[in-house]
Design an enzyme around this catalytic site. Structure first.
Site, PDB file in Angstrom:
ATOM      1  N   ARG A  51     -12.735 -24.784  -0.520  1.00  0.00           N
ATOM      2  CA  ARG A  51     -12.641 -24.053   0.753  1.00  0.00           C
ATOM      3  C   ARG A  51     -12.440 -25.017   1.937  1.00  0.00           C
ATOM      4  O   ARG A  51     -11.714 -24.718   2.882  1.00  0.00           O
ATOM      5  CB  ARG A  51     -13.920 -23.222   0.948  1.00  0.00           C
ATOM      6  CG  ARG A  51     -13.863 -22.349   2.191  1.00  0.00           C
ATOM      7  CD  ARG A  51     -15.042 -21.382   2.256  1.00  0.00           C
ATOM      8  NE  ARG A  51     -14.932 -20.507   3.399  1.00  0.00           N
ATOM      9  CZ  ARG A  51     -15.906 -20.306   4.289  1.00  0.00           C
ATOM     10  NH1 ARG A  51     -17.072 -20.913   4.138  1.00  0.00           N
ATOM     11  NH2 ARG A  51     -15.731 -19.494   5.312  1.00  0.00           N
ATOM     12  N   HIS A  98      -9.683 -24.778   5.040  1.00  0.00           N
ATOM     13  CA  HIS A  98     -10.057 -24.713   6.460  1.00  0.00           C
ATOM     14  C   HIS A  98      -9.563 -25.944   7.226  1.00  0.00           C
ATOM     15  O   HIS A  98      -9.343 -25.869   8.425  1.00  0.00           O
ATOM     16  CB  HIS A  98     -11.568 -24.522   6.617  1.00  0.00           C
ATOM     17  CG  HIS A  98     -11.980 -23.098   6.345  1.00  0.00           C
ATOM     18  ND1 HIS A  98     -12.427 -22.244   7.322  1.00  0.00           N
ATOM     19  CD2 HIS A  98     -11.967 -22.378   5.200  1.00  0.00           C
ATOM     20  CE1 HIS A  98     -12.676 -21.057   6.793  1.00  0.00           C
ATOM     21  NE2 HIS A  98     -12.420 -21.106   5.501  1.00  0.00           N
ATOM     22  N   ASP A  99      -9.412 -27.051   6.537  1.00  0.00           N
ATOM     23  CA  ASP A  99      -8.832 -28.218   7.206  1.00  0.00           C
ATOM     24  C   ASP A  99      -7.352 -27.948   7.514  1.00  0.00           C
ATOM     25  O   ASP A  99      -6.891 -28.103   8.639  1.00  0.00           O
ATOM     26  CB  ASP A  99      -8.976 -29.470   6.319  1.00  0.00           C
ATOM     27  CG  ASP A  99      -8.451 -30.716   7.032  1.00  0.00           C
ATOM     28  OD1 ASP A  99      -8.469 -30.728   8.277  1.00  0.00           O
ATOM     29  OD2 ASP A  99      -8.030 -31.663   6.344  1.00  0.00           O
ATOM     30  N   GLY A 132      -3.285 -28.576  10.947  1.00  0.00           N
ATOM     31  CA  GLY A 132      -2.734 -29.214   9.753  1.00  0.00           C
ATOM     32  C   GLY A 132      -3.777 -29.942   8.932  1.00  0.00           C
ATOM     33  O   GLY A 132      -4.936 -30.082   9.340  1.00  0.00           O
ATOM     34  N   ASP A 146      -5.390 -32.632   8.326  1.00  0.00           N
ATOM     35  CA  ASP A 146      -5.557 -33.930   8.984  1.00  0.00           C
ATOM     36  C   ASP A 146      -7.016 -34.328   9.131  1.00  0.00           C
ATOM     37  O   ASP A 146      -7.356 -35.183   9.958  1.00  0.00           O
ATOM     38  CB  ASP A 146      -4.887 -33.918  10.371  1.00  0.00           C
ATOM     39  CG  ASP A 146      -5.590 -32.980  11.344  1.00  0.00           C
ATOM     40  OD1 ASP A 146      -6.442 -32.183  10.891  1.00  0.00           O
ATOM     41  OD2 ASP A 146      -5.317 -33.056  12.548  1.00  0.00           O
ATOM     42  N   SER A 189      -9.319 -32.821  10.534  1.00  0.00           N
ATOM     43  CA  SER A 189      -9.924 -32.497  11.845  1.00  0.00           C
ATOM     44  C   SER A 189     -11.206 -31.687  11.690  1.00  0.00           C
ATOM     45  O   SER A 189     -12.095 -31.767  12.538  1.00  0.00           O
ATOM     46  CB  SER A 189      -8.922 -31.775  12.745  1.00  0.00           C
ATOM     47  OG  SER A 189      -8.367 -30.667  12.083  1.00  0.00           O
ATOM     48  N   ASN A 222     -15.052 -20.769  10.937  1.00  0.00           N
ATOM     49  CA  ASN A 222     -15.469 -21.869  10.060  1.00  0.00           C
ATOM     50  C   ASN A 222     -16.940 -21.758   9.651  1.00  0.00           C
ATOM     51  O   ASN A 222     -17.480 -22.706   9.055  1.00  0.00           O
ATOM     52  CB  ASN A 222     -15.225 -23.219  10.753  1.00  0.00           C
ATOM     53  CG  ASN A 222     -13.760 -23.641  10.661  1.00  0.00           C
ATOM     54  OD1 ASN A 222     -13.092 -23.336   9.678  1.00  0.00           O
ATOM     55  ND2 ASN A 222     -13.269 -24.318  11.679  1.00  0.00           N
ATOM     56  N   HIS A 234     -10.534 -17.685  -4.842  1.00  0.00           N
ATOM     57  CA  HIS A 234     -11.806 -16.946  -4.882  1.00  0.00           C
ATOM     58  C   HIS A 234     -12.261 -16.647  -6.310  1.00  0.00           C
ATOM     59  O   HIS A 234     -13.195 -15.886  -6.508  1.00  0.00           O
ATOM     60  CB  HIS A 234     -11.690 -15.671  -4.033  1.00  0.00           C
ATOM     61  CG  HIS A 234     -11.497 -15.969  -2.567  1.00  0.00           C
ATOM     62  ND1 HIS A 234     -10.900 -15.107  -1.691  1.00  0.00           N
ATOM     63  CD2 HIS A 234     -11.829 -17.074  -1.833  1.00  0.00           C
ATOM     64  CE1 HIS A 234     -10.875 -15.650  -0.472  1.00  0.00           C
ATOM     65  NE2 HIS A 234     -11.426 -16.848  -0.541  1.00  0.00           N
ATOM     66  N   THR A 235     -11.603 -17.247  -7.270  1.00  0.00           N
ATOM     67  CA  THR A 235     -12.102 -17.184  -8.647  1.00  0.00           C
ATOM     68  C   THR A 235     -13.404 -17.988  -8.786  1.00  0.00           C
ATOM     69  O   THR A 235     -14.161 -17.796  -9.730  1.00  0.00           O
ATOM     70  CB  THR A 235     -11.047 -17.711  -9.648  1.00  0.00           C
ATOM     71  OG1 THR A 235     -11.611 -17.717 -10.951  1.00  0.00           O
ATOM     72  CG2 THR A 235     -10.597 -19.132  -9.348  1.00  0.00           C
ATOM     73  N   SER A 256     -17.261 -14.543 -13.343  1.00  0.00           N
ATOM     74  CA  SER A 256     -17.248 -15.980 -13.672  1.00  0.00           C
ATOM     75  C   SER A 256     -17.193 -16.825 -12.399  1.00  0.00           C
ATOM     76  O   SER A 256     -16.166 -17.398 -12.067  1.00  0.00           O
ATOM     77  CB  SER A 256     -16.056 -16.297 -14.581  1.00  0.00           C
ATOM     78  OG  SER A 256     -14.852 -15.835 -13.997  1.00  0.00           O
TER      79      SER A 256
HETATM   80  C1  HEM Z   1      -6.707 -14.605   3.916  1.00  0.00           C
HETATM   81  C2  HEM Z   1      -7.237 -15.779   3.657  1.00  0.00           C
HETATM   82  C3  HEM Z   1      -8.692 -15.989   3.369  1.00  0.00           C
HETATM   83  C4  HEM Z   1      -9.788 -15.328   3.832  1.00  0.00           C
HETATM   84  C5  HEM Z   1      -9.842 -14.188   4.811  1.00  0.00           C
HETATM   85  C6  HEM Z   1     -10.942 -15.953   3.208  1.00  0.00           C
HETATM   86  C7  HEM Z   1     -12.241 -15.568   3.435  1.00  0.00           C
HETATM   87  C8  HEM Z   1     -13.336 -16.109   2.801  1.00  0.00           C
HETATM   88  C9  HEM Z   1     -14.708 -15.738   3.049  1.00  0.00           C
HETATM   89  C10 HEM Z   1     -15.152 -14.679   4.036  1.00  0.00           C
HETATM   90  C11 HEM Z   1     -15.494 -16.467   2.241  1.00  0.00           C
HETATM   91  C12 HEM Z   1     -17.025 -16.465   2.181  1.00  0.00           C
HETATM   92  C13 HEM Z   1     -17.499 -17.617   3.038  1.00  0.00           C
HETATM   93  C14 HEM Z   1     -18.985 -17.775   3.156  1.00  0.00           C
HETATM   94  O1  HEM Z   1     -19.744 -16.846   2.948  1.00  0.00           O
HETATM   95  O2  HEM Z   1     -19.435 -18.904   3.506  1.00  0.00           O
HETATM   96  C15 HEM Z   1     -14.633 -17.316   1.478  1.00  0.00           C
HETATM   97  C16 HEM Z   1     -15.068 -18.206   0.530  1.00  0.00           C
HETATM   98  C17 HEM Z   1     -14.237 -19.058  -0.132  1.00  0.00           C
HETATM   99  N1  HEM Z   1     -12.899 -19.257   0.104  1.00  0.00           N
HETATM  100 FE1  HEM Z   1     -11.702 -18.069   1.179  1.00  0.00          FE
HETATM  101  N2  HEM Z   1     -10.528 -16.957   2.392  1.00  0.00           N
HETATM  102  C18 HEM Z   1      -9.164 -17.019   2.466  1.00  0.00           C
HETATM  103  C19 HEM Z   1      -8.361 -17.927   1.842  1.00  0.00           C
HETATM  104  C20 HEM Z   1      -8.815 -18.972   1.075  1.00  0.00           C
HETATM  105  C21 HEM Z   1      -7.995 -20.042   0.585  1.00  0.00           C
HETATM  106  C22 HEM Z   1      -6.501 -20.193   0.890  1.00  0.00           C
HETATM  107  C23 HEM Z   1      -8.794 -20.858  -0.138  1.00  0.00           C
HETATM  108  C24 HEM Z   1      -8.453 -22.142  -0.860  1.00  0.00           C
HETATM  109  C25 HEM Z   1      -7.273 -22.457  -1.289  1.00  0.00           C
HETATM  110  C26 HEM Z   1     -10.113 -20.277  -0.121  1.00  0.00           C
HETATM  111  C27 HEM Z   1     -11.197 -20.767  -0.798  1.00  0.00           C
HETATM  112  C28 HEM Z   1     -12.470 -20.220  -0.737  1.00  0.00           C
HETATM  113  C29 HEM Z   1     -13.557 -20.639  -1.600  1.00  0.00           C
HETATM  114  C30 HEM Z   1     -13.463 -21.631  -2.730  1.00  0.00           C
HETATM  115  C31 HEM Z   1     -14.672 -19.907  -1.205  1.00  0.00           C
HETATM  116  C32 HEM Z   1     -16.089 -20.014  -1.768  1.00  0.00           C
HETATM  117  C33 HEM Z   1     -16.870 -20.994  -0.909  1.00  0.00           C
HETATM  118  C34 HEM Z   1     -18.300 -21.222  -1.388  1.00  0.00           C
HETATM  119  O3  HEM Z   1     -18.674 -20.809  -2.474  1.00  0.00           O
HETATM  120  O4  HEM Z   1     -19.046 -21.845  -0.618  1.00  0.00           O
HETATM  121  N3  HEM Z   1     -10.094 -19.164   0.641  1.00  0.00           N
HETATM  122  N4  HEM Z   1     -13.337 -17.095   1.839  1.00  0.00           N
END
Ligand code: HEM
Length: 335
Positions: free
Chosen positions: A68, A72-73, A78, A80, A82, A98, A196-197, A251
């Site tokens: 994640r 977010h970076d 970009g 970078d 930041s 963030n 999100h897998t 999973s």
């Molecule tokens: C439309 C785009 C996206 C939205 C709205 C979104 C939203 C979210 C939200 C709301 C969470 C929960 C965060 C928390 O409770 O701290 C999350 C977790 C996560 N996101 Fe996304 N996300 C998006 C795209 C992405 C992308 C592009 C990636 C990576 C390539 C990503 C990787 C992750 C990962 C791995 C988690 C789990 C983090 C953890 O377990 O601490 N997400 N995301």
């Protein structure tokens, strides 16, 4: 004419060679390339891998955290580094979008080891990109080559993070936010749905979906009726919004394609993932992977392979290379 042909051919090859070699030093400065540190810091990738491996062994949740962090970076200013800058009251890290982003100590640990192995060579931005790759592969996901050579940015502002994708964004908004970064709707499905897998969400991000969907007071109708009570029990109304639940209910720690099946059948956890099934284009992408590894459609595209291609695309967003930016000494502050 015929007699001169081999000579002309040799000349042509020579010309192409000269052109390519004279251009390559410029290209090397201006573009990312796999193995960028091969000469300047040959152990860089191994050092990062070891730090990430230890972190994930100590706590498997760190894999999702690092994946994640890279997203977010890249989406603000970009890729970078930041997001790592932590010396500013209105830095991008403080932006609402963030919230919950962590993993900085792992990146800083890798940076400290790299600084003692090869000072001022490896950027924090590259550490983040490589750590995300290692996090994926350590979660049973695919391993892929990461083009490197990013340099670190010097700007980190909260206002610049205002445009991060939001969990309650419509599919049109999600597509447009990805498009602004040069990413397609296919990248959106692969990256957002795919990543999100693994990992968790705070119940905070479930509130609207469960109790005030589209500001209408009820729940998101896309949630499967058997899943709704489960989600509500885990994230009750007026409950603790800091409780965290798995994004892939079957999973949480394994990188697999189950999340795509979940999204298709009403078992997506967060609203933004559920929206991927609402739209013709993104649904088609989802469908193209469903069945591919589970029987019926053996010739379909590979989710894991395409995910890695999408990660490489994301890792190229507005990168600073060549003489731009800097190589930070520590990741939490500009030099
Ligand atoms: C439309 C785009 C996206 C939205 C709205 C979104 C939203 C979210 C939200 C709301 C969470 C929960 C965060 C928390 O409770 O701290 C999350 C977790 C996560 N996101 Fe996304 N996300 C998006 C795209 C992405 C992308 C592009 C990636 C990576 C390539 C990503 C990787 C992750 C990962 C791995 C988690 C789990 C983090 C953890 O377990 O601490 N997400 N995301």
């Amino acid at each position: 004419m015929m007699k001169n042909k081999p000579i002309a051919l040799v000349l042509l090859v020579l010309l192409i060679f000269i052109h390519n070699t004279s251009g390559s030093s410029q290209d090397d400065q201006g573009q990312l390339q796999v193995g960028f540190y091969a000469k300047t810091c040959p152990d860089a990738e191994a050092i990062i891998h070891e730090v990430v491996r230890r972190a994930v062994v100590a706590d498997p949740r760190n894999a999702a955290i690092l994946l994640r962090l890279h997203f977010h970076d890249c989406f603000v200013e970009g890729c970078d580094g930041s997001i790592l800058i932590n010396n500013d009251l209105d830095g991008e890290l403080k932006a609402a979008g963030n919230a919950g982003v962590t993993g900085f100590d792992i990146i800083e640990d890798a940076k400290a080891r790299l600084e003692s192995a090869c000072p001022a060579v490896v950027s924090c931005a590259d550490i983040v990109a490589l750590a995300a790759r290692d996090a994926v592969s350590l979660s049973n996901g695919p391993f892929y080559q990461v083009p490197t050579g990013r340099r670190d940015g010097r700007i980190s502002k909260m206002s610049l993070a205002a445009d991060l994708p939001d969990v309650d964004d419509s599919i049109e908004v999600q597509k447009s936010k990805f498009k602004q970064k040069g990413l397609s709707h296919k990248d959106l499905v692969l990256l957002s749905g795919g990543a999100h897998t693994i990992g968790v969400t705070a119940c905070f991000f479930m509130q609207n979906r469960l109790y005030n969907f589209a500001s209408r007071g009820g729940s998101d109708p896309a949630i499967h009726p058997l899943f709704l009570p489960e989600l509500k029990a885990k994230c009750p109304l007026n409950g603790d919004v800091n409780v965290r639940i798995a994004l892939d209910r079957t999973s949480q720690f394994i990188f697999d394609d189950q999340i795509l099946y979940n999204i298709r059948s009403g078992f997506a956890v967060i609203a933004s993932d559920a929206r991927l099934n609402d739209d013709h284009d993104t649904r088609q992408v989802l469908n193209s992977y469903i069945g591919g590894s589970k029987g019926s459609n053996k010739t379909g595209p590979s989710f894991k392979e395409d995910f890695t291609a999408a990660m490489v695309n994301m890792g190229k967003i507005d990168v600073k290379t060549g003489s731009k930016g800097e190589i930070r000494r520590v990741c939490s502050a500009v030099n």
